[in-house]
Design an enzyme around this catalytic site. Structure first.
Site, short mmCIF file in Angstrom:
data_model
loop_
_atom_site.label_atom_id
_atom_site.label_comp_id
_atom_site.label_asym_id
_atom_site.label_seq_id
_atom_site.Cartn_x
_atom_site.Cartn_y
_atom_site.Cartn_z
CB SER A 35 -7.23 -3.30 9.76
OG SER A 35 -7.91 -4.45 9.36
CE1 TYR A 38 -2.07 -6.09 10.91
CE2 TYR A 38 -4.30 -6.94 10.59
CZ TYR A 38 -3.31 -6.02 10.28
OH TYR A 38 -3.56 -5.03 9.37
CE1 TYR A 90 -5.48 2.54 4.82
CE2 TYR A 90 -3.98 0.67 4.87
CZ TYR A 90 -4.19 2.03 4.87
OH TYR A 90 -3.11 2.87 4.90
CE LYS A 94 -2.63 -2.43 11.35
NZ LYS A 94 -1.62 -1.46 10.93
CG ASN A 128 -4.25 -11.35 3.09
OD1 ASN A 128 -3.21 -10.79 3.39
ND2 ASN A 128 -5.24 -11.50 3.95
CG LEU A 129 -9.21 -14.50 -2.39
CD1 LEU A 129 -9.24 -16.01 -2.36
CD2 LEU A 129 -10.64 -13.94 -2.42
NE ARG A 174 -13.43 -11.21 4.85
CZ ARG A 174 -14.29 -12.14 5.27
NH1 ARG A 174 -15.56 -12.12 4.89
NH2 ARG A 174 -13.89 -13.09 6.09
CG ASP A 185 9.72 -0.51 4.62
OD1 ASP A 185 8.55 -0.36 4.24
OD2 ASP A 185 10.15 -1.62 5.05
CG ASN A 186 11.84 -3.20 9.03
OD1 ASN A 186 11.05 -3.39 8.09
ND2 ASN A 186 11.66 -3.78 10.21
CG LEU A 187 14.23 -2.55 2.93
CD1 LEU A 187 15.61 -2.63 2.28
CD2 LEU A 187 13.19 -2.13 1.88
CB ILE A 237 -0.95 -0.02 1.21
CG1 ILE A 237 -1.86 -1.26 1.14
CG2 ILE A 237 -1.80 1.27 1.26
CD1 ILE A 237 -2.62 -1.57 2.42
P1 NAD Z 1 3.35 -4.53 3.59
O1 NAD Z 1 3.91 -5.61 4.44
O2 NAD Z 1 3.49 -4.65 2.12
O3 NAD Z 1 3.96 -3.12 4.03
C1 NAD Z 1 4.33 -2.82 5.35
C2 NAD Z 1 5.75 -2.30 5.33
O4 NAD Z 1 6.15 -1.99 6.68
C3 NAD Z 1 6.76 -3.32 4.78
O5 NAD Z 1 7.48 -2.73 3.72
C4 NAD Z 1 7.65 -3.64 5.98
O6 NAD Z 1 8.98 -3.91 5.59
C5 NAD Z 1 7.50 -2.39 6.83
N1 NAD Z 1 7.74 -2.58 8.26
C6 NAD Z 1 7.19 -3.51 9.08
N2 NAD Z 1 7.65 -3.34 10.33
C7 NAD Z 1 8.51 -2.28 10.32
C8 NAD Z 1 9.31 -1.63 11.29
N3 NAD Z 1 9.35 -2.05 12.56
N4 NAD Z 1 10.08 -0.58 10.91
C9 NAD Z 1 10.08 -0.14 9.63
N5 NAD Z 1 9.34 -0.73 8.67
C10 NAD Z 1 8.57 -1.79 9.00
O7 NAD Z 1 1.81 -4.35 4.02
P2 NAD Z 1 0.67 -3.48 3.34
O8 NAD Z 1 -0.37 -4.41 2.86
O9 NAD Z 1 1.24 -2.48 2.45
O10 NAD Z 1 0.08 -2.80 4.66
C11 NAD Z 1 0.43 -1.49 5.05
C12 NAD Z 1 -0.31 -1.16 6.33
O11 NAD Z 1 -1.71 -1.28 6.10
C13 NAD Z 1 0.02 -2.09 7.48
O12 NAD Z 1 0.06 -1.34 8.67
C14 NAD Z 1 -1.14 -3.04 7.50
O13 NAD Z 1 -1.37 -3.57 8.77
C15 NAD Z 1 -2.29 -2.14 7.07
N6 NAD Z 1 -3.42 -2.87 6.49
C16 NAD Z 1 -3.21 -3.71 5.43
C17 NAD Z 1 -4.28 -4.44 4.91
C18 NAD Z 1 -4.08 -5.40 3.77
O14 NAD Z 1 -4.92 -6.27 3.56
N7 NAD Z 1 -3.01 -5.30 2.98
C19 NAD Z 1 -5.57 -4.30 5.45
C20 NAD Z 1 -5.74 -3.42 6.52
C21 NAD Z 1 -4.65 -2.71 7.02
N1 UFG Z 2 -10.06 -17.07 1.38
C1 UFG Z 2 -10.17 -18.33 0.79
N2 UFG Z 2 -9.02 -19.01 0.52
C2 UFG Z 2 -7.78 -18.49 0.79
C3 UFG Z 2 -7.68 -17.22 1.39
C4 UFG Z 2 -8.84 -16.53 1.68
O1 UFG Z 2 -11.26 -18.81 0.54
O2 UFG Z 2 -6.78 -19.19 0.52
C5 UFG Z 2 -11.29 -16.32 1.68
C6 UFG Z 2 -11.50 -16.03 3.14
O3 UFG Z 2 -12.15 -17.10 3.76
C7 UFG Z 2 -12.32 -14.75 3.09
C8 UFG Z 2 -11.81 -14.05 1.83
O4 UFG Z 2 -11.19 -15.06 1.05
O5 UFG Z 2 -13.69 -15.05 2.89
C9 UFG Z 2 -10.80 -12.96 2.13
O6 UFG Z 2 -9.75 -13.48 2.93
P1 UFG Z 2 -8.40 -12.67 3.19
O7 UFG Z 2 -7.52 -13.53 4.04
O8 UFG Z 2 -7.84 -12.18 1.90
O9 UFG Z 2 -8.90 -11.38 3.95
P2 UFG Z 2 -9.65 -11.21 5.35
O10 UFG Z 2 -10.88 -10.43 5.09
O11 UFG Z 2 -9.79 -12.49 6.06
O12 UFG Z 2 -8.61 -10.34 6.15
C10 UFG Z 2 -8.02 -9.18 5.56
C11 UFG Z 2 -6.64 -8.93 6.15
C12 UFG Z 2 -6.75 -8.49 7.57
C13 UFG Z 2 -7.67 -7.33 7.68
C14 UFG Z 2 -9.00 -7.66 7.07
C15 UFG Z 2 -9.88 -6.44 7.06
O13 UFG Z 2 -5.85 -10.08 6.11
O14 UFG Z 2 -5.50 -8.07 8.00
O15 UFG Z 2 -8.83 -8.07 5.72
O16 UFG Z 2 -11.15 -6.77 6.64
F1 UFG Z 2 -7.85 -7.01 8.97
#
Ligand code: NAD
Ligand code: UFG
Length: 333
Positions: free
Chosen positions: A124, A150, A178, A154, A200-201, A232, A31-33, A12
């Site tokens: 989230s 997790y 999000y 949040k 994730n899906l 979702r 970022d710490n990568l 993101i």
């Molecule tokens: P991502 O893992 O791609 O990005 C997160 C980044 O944070 C990574 O580049 C990682 O290296 C960095 N990071 C982690 N810990 C760190 C630390 N201690 N110091 C410096 N950098 C650090 O994940 P994303 O999907 O881009 O998510 C971004 C944010 O959005 C996260 O906080 C995540 O929890 C939140 N979020 C994501 C989703 C999703 O489904 N992707 C949904 C809801 C919320």
């Molecule tokens: N699913 C499958 N097969 C898979 C993976 C997922 O059927 O292999 C299904 C799940 O059961 C769910 C849907 O796809 O119905 C979405 O699953 P995700 O794991 O992609 O997403 P979630 O909604 O479970 O969770 C995600 C993030 C969380 C965040 C949440 C917010 O992983 O961090 O969305 O709604 F908090």
């Protein structure tokens, strides 16, 4: 306006960097990568013509974080850095609480010391806990029925931010909740590229499409939804990124919370069908048992963001599938 983007090389974060740069903001990335690659910076440069200054710093390193804030003279911080794997957080709760909560506290302390009073935080939909099948609004109760560490991080960070805002009238914070981000940039240069096995899906579908995973396991088809599979609110990551631009432009003293989703719920089977339609090939899949902790239907009411931020989504599921497939074609590893 100069912005520090934590987690800016992540999924993101990289899309948010692009939208901020294209909107005229000066962006630097910390970022710490841990879950992203440095090569993302060149991709951002290729899209925008600007390569953001990068600090390879862990937020758990308080003095390194402080130095970034001291030298950078930022106007605002967009804080996306964090660990996000739900399953891993159940196995390693202390790592998750330490990284996400302590990392945020270090950042907030540095911001205070360096008089940076504006923050956008990545939260989230998970904070709404076990509310199933109702359109979620920002004023609904949070914290009840969260099923994993997790999600708790949040919730705890949201509370911390509210307390900090209470204690400091100059503090301006916007919490973005999000829903389910999917898709990639239309250039095909950046997208979701997690280290390790995804849970994730969409990342799983991508690995099934490339043959790295033999088939998609659909977790249950006996939910109370039209086709029985979980539903979702899938939001295109570029729409989500644009939400950050609006949010930073509209920051004001105190705390604001916005859902960023589409307001529509899509089932797993509908996602599979959409992917197959755009890819032009079948995606191997099998219905298996439900996954523990999953709910039937989670979706957002996004009218507050529309009303107050002037933000709404412009892209749909088909766009997300097209951009994901385009990203897979460009993928260099
Ligand atoms: P991502 O893992 O791609 O990005 C997160 C980044 O944070 C990574 O580049 C990682 O290296 C960095 N990071 C982690 N810990 C760190 C630390 N201690 N110091 C410096 N950098 C650090 O994940 P994303 O999907 O881009 O998510 C971004 C944010 O959005 C996260 O906080 C995540 O929890 C939140 N979020 C994501 C989703 C999703 O489904 N992707 C949904 C809801 C919320
Ligand atoms: N699913 C499958 N097969 C898979 C993976 C997922 O059927 O292999 C299904 C799940 O059961 C769910 C849907 O796809 O119905 C979405 O699953 P995700 O794991 O992609 O997403 P979630 O909604 O479970 O969770 C995600 C993030 C969380 C965040 C949440 C917010 O992983 O961090 O969305 O709604 F908090």
């Amino acid at each position: 306006m100069k912005i520090l983007l934590t987690g800016g090389t992540g999924y993101i974060g990289s899309h948010t960097a692009v939208e901020l740069i294209q909107a005229g903001f000066e962006v630097e990335i910390l970022d710490n990568l841990a879950n992203s690659k440095i090569a993302v910076l060149d991709k951002i440069a290729k899209i925008t013509g600007v390569k953001p200054k990068f600090y390879e710093v862990d937020l758990l390193d308080a003095s390194a974080t402080d130095k970034v804030l001291r030298d950078g003279r930022f106007d605002a911080v967009i804080h996306l850095a964090g660990l996000k794997a739900v399953g891993e957080s159940v196995e390693k709760p202390l790592i998750y609480y330490k990284n996400n909560v302590c990392g945020t506290i270090n950042l907030l302390e540095s911001m205070k010391r360096n008089s940076v009073n504006k923050m956008i935080f990545s939260s989230s939909a998970t904070v709404y806990g076990d509310k199933d099948g109702i359109k979620l609004t920002e004023d609904m109760e949070t914290g009840i029925g969260i099923t994993n560490p997790y999600g708790e991080t949040k919730y705890v960070i949201e509370k911390i931010l509210m307390d900090v805002a209470n204690s400091n009238n100059d503090f301006e914070v916007t919490i973005l909740r999000y829903f389910n981000p999917i898709g990639a940039h239309s250039s095909g240069l950046i997208g979701e590229d997690p280290n390790g096995i995804p849970n994730n899906l969409m990342p799983i579908i991508m690995k099934v499409a490339t043959g790295e995973i033999p088939k998609l396991m659909i977790y249950g088809d006996d939910y109370n939804t039209p086709d029985g599979t979980g539903m979702r609110d899938y939001i295109h990551v570029v729409d989500l990124a644009k939400g950050h631009v609006k949010a930073v432009e509209k920051l004001k003293p105190g705390v604001e919370v916005y859902n960023l989703g589409t307001g529509e719920a899509t089932s797993v089977k509908e996602i599979v069908k959409a992917f197959e339609d755009v890819a032009g090939k079948e995606l191997p899949n099998e219905v298996v048992e439900r996954r523990a902790g999953d709910l039937a239907k989670i979706y957002a009411d996004c009218s507050k963001a529309e009303r107050e931020l002037g933000w709404s989504t412009e892209l749909n599921i088909k766009d997300a599938m097209r951009d994901t497939i385009n990203y897979l074609r460009h993928y260099e590893g």
